[in-house]
Design a protein around this motif. Structure first.
Motif, PDB file in Angstrom:
ATOM      1  N   TYR A  56       0.824  -1.208   0.000  1.00 23.49           N
ATOM      2  CA  TYR A  56       0.000   0.000   0.000  1.00 23.49           C
ATOM      3  C   TYR A  56       0.861   1.263   0.000  1.00 23.49           C
ATOM      4  O   TYR A  56       0.392   2.336  -0.368  1.00 23.49           O
ATOM      5  N   THR A  67       2.244   4.182  -3.197  1.00 23.05           N
ATOM      6  CA  THR A  67       1.663   5.440  -3.665  1.00 23.05           C
ATOM      7  C   THR A  67       2.091   6.635  -2.815  1.00 23.05           C
ATOM      8  O   THR A  67       1.746   7.768  -3.138  1.00 23.05           O
ATOM      9  N   ARG A  89      -3.843  -6.589  -6.380  1.00 28.14           N
ATOM     10  CA  ARG A  89      -4.947  -5.994  -5.625  1.00 28.14           C
ATOM     11  C   ARG A  89      -5.786  -5.078  -6.515  1.00 28.14           C
ATOM     12  O   ARG A  89      -7.024  -5.112  -6.481  1.00 28.14           O
ATOM     13  N   TYR A  90      -5.117  -4.247  -7.336  1.00 32.68           N
ATOM     14  CA  TYR A  90      -5.848  -3.355  -8.237  1.00 32.68           C
ATOM     15  C   TYR A  90      -6.711  -4.158  -9.212  1.00 32.68           C
ATOM     16  O   TYR A  90      -7.864  -3.804  -9.481  1.00 32.68           O
ATOM     17  N   ARG A  91      -6.141  -5.232  -9.711  1.00 32.60           N
ATOM     18  CA  ARG A  91      -6.895  -6.054 -10.667  1.00 32.60           C
ATOM     19  C   ARG A  91      -8.085  -6.712  -9.991  1.00 32.60           C
ATOM     20  O   ARG A  91      -9.185  -6.767 -10.547  1.00 32.60           O
ATOM     21  N   LYS A 145      -9.764  -5.674  -7.474  1.00 30.82           N
ATOM     22  CA  LYS A 145     -10.786  -4.681  -7.143  1.00 30.82           C
ATOM     23  C   LYS A 145     -11.329  -3.952  -8.373  1.00 30.82           C
ATOM     24  O   LYS A 145     -12.211  -3.102  -8.241  1.00 30.82           O
ATOM     25  N   GLY A 146     -10.778  -4.274  -9.549  1.00 35.36           N
ATOM     26  CA  GLY A 146     -11.241  -3.614 -10.763  1.00 35.36           C
ATOM     27  C   GLY A 146     -10.765  -2.177 -10.897  1.00 35.36           C
ATOM     28  O   GLY A 146     -11.356  -1.392 -11.643  1.00 35.36           O
ATOM     29  N   GLU A 147      -9.668  -1.823 -10.221  1.00 34.59           N
ATOM     30  CA  GLU A 147      -9.136  -0.457 -10.274  1.00 34.59           C
ATOM     31  C   GLU A 147      -8.109  -0.364 -11.418  1.00 34.59           C
ATOM     32  O   GLU A 147      -6.907  -0.250 -11.208  1.00 34.59           O
ATOM     33  N   TYR A 148      -8.617  -0.406 -12.646  1.00 32.04           N
ATOM     34  CA  TYR A 148      -7.737  -0.527 -13.808  1.00 32.04           C
ATOM     35  C   TYR A 148      -6.972   0.747 -14.120  1.00 32.04           C
ATOM     36  O   TYR A 148      -5.867   0.687 -14.664  1.00 32.04           O
ATOM     37  N   ILE A 149      -7.534   1.896 -13.807  1.00 34.96           N
ATOM     38  CA  ILE A 149      -6.802   3.144 -14.037  1.00 34.96           C
ATOM     39  C   ILE A 149      -5.544   3.188 -13.174  1.00 34.96           C
ATOM     40  O   ILE A 149      -4.438   3.476 -13.656  1.00 34.96           O
ATOM     41  N   ARG A 150      -5.686   2.855 -11.893  1.00 28.60           N
ATOM     42  CA  ARG A 150      -4.531   2.824 -10.996  1.00 28.60           C
ATOM     43  C   ARG A 150      -3.559   1.724 -11.406  1.00 28.60           C
ATOM     44  O   ARG A 150      -2.329   1.895 -11.320  1.00 28.60           O
ATOM     45  N   LEU A 151      -4.094   0.588 -11.848  1.00 33.36           N
ATOM     46  CA  LEU A 151      -3.251  -0.523 -12.282  1.00 33.36           C
ATOM     47  C   LEU A 151      -2.347  -0.095 -13.429  1.00 33.36           C
ATOM     48  O   LEU A 151      -1.124  -0.312 -13.396  1.00 33.36           O
TER      49      LEU A 151
END
Length: 249
Positions: free
Chosen positions: A54, A57, A78-80, A82-88
């Protein structure tokens, strides 16, 4: 122990865990063919690594944490999830544009590139989400990627580039990419198969030769040809590949 020294110790510990897991329980070739794209670290150590990830960032220590391949992979997973593709993709592009995983760590750079291509393909296939700007960035980064261009990760990435370019109608650009994939991993028949398939849409490509090489590597590609609509529209090609395959057997 100062904060900077502590961060360095944790980073080294995390990478040691990764290498123990990689070398003790599976080969790198097995790791990169793992469809889940994850490395599972058990127990309290896994919790610590996940917690530390974590920190990537954070303004200052984040730069240090981003030098750890394991922490990067943990954050990406973790990003994948949670579906946080922009951050990924922000994290992936940042890692791929820096020099951290180049040089002697170039296999890690190509692992991250393959991950980027795989997730982009996954979103395109499952949810019909396509980002042409991202594709262009990955293609550019891949062409400027660390040498030598060898290994399954490299081949996978360039196959992905080839498919994107073919979908845009640029057949010869797609063929130039798949040629790199062929040489990167000669034990994988799919680049040869794809080269032959692309050749059915243009002139100047010996599709029979490439299909035959794919079948020599993996016999299942012959069955794939028989089931493919485009291949069935070229029965003379299919017949010649079958004839060569029988002779070679």
């Amino acid at each position: 122990m100062g904060p900077r020294k502590a961060v360095h110790v944790f980073k080294v510990l995390a990478d040691m865990i990764h290498m123990i897991k990689e070398n003790g329980y599976r080969t790198y070739k097995q790791l990169i063919k793992n469809k889940t794209q994850n490395v599972q670290i058990p127990g309290i150590i896994g919790w610590v690594v996940d917690y530390l990830s974590y920190g990537i960032t954070l303004p200052v220590v984040g730069r240090l944490f981003q030098q750890s391949f394991t922490l990067i992979c943990c954050a990406l997973s973790r990003y994948r999830r949670k579906g946080e593709y922009i951050r990924l993709y922000e994290l992936l592009v940042e890692c791929l544009t820096r020099s951290t995983f180049r040089g002697k760590h170039s296999y890690r750079w190509w692992y991250l590139m393959r991950f980027a291509v795989a997730v982009a393909q996954e979103r395109q296939i499952n949810w019909l989400v396509r980002d042409v700007v991202l594709e262009d960035n990955l293609i550019l980064l891949g062409n400027l990627g660390p040498r030598p261009l060898q290994g399954y990760d490299v081949a996978y990435a360039f196959v992905g580039y080839a498919l994107w370019l073919f979908e845009r109608g640029d057949v010869w650009a797609a063929i130039s990419m798949v040629k790199v994939a062929e040489q990167a991993d000669e034990t994988w028949g799919y680049p040869e198969y794809l080269h032959g398939w692309f050749g059915l849409f243009t002139t100047g490509v010996n599709s029979v030769e490439h299909f035959s090489r794919a079948v020599q590597i993996d016999w299942s590609f012959l069955q794939r040809m028989k089931q493919d609509k485009t291949c069935r529209e070229h029965p003379e090609v299919l017949h010649e590949v079958q004839k060569r395959s029988i002779v070679s057997k």
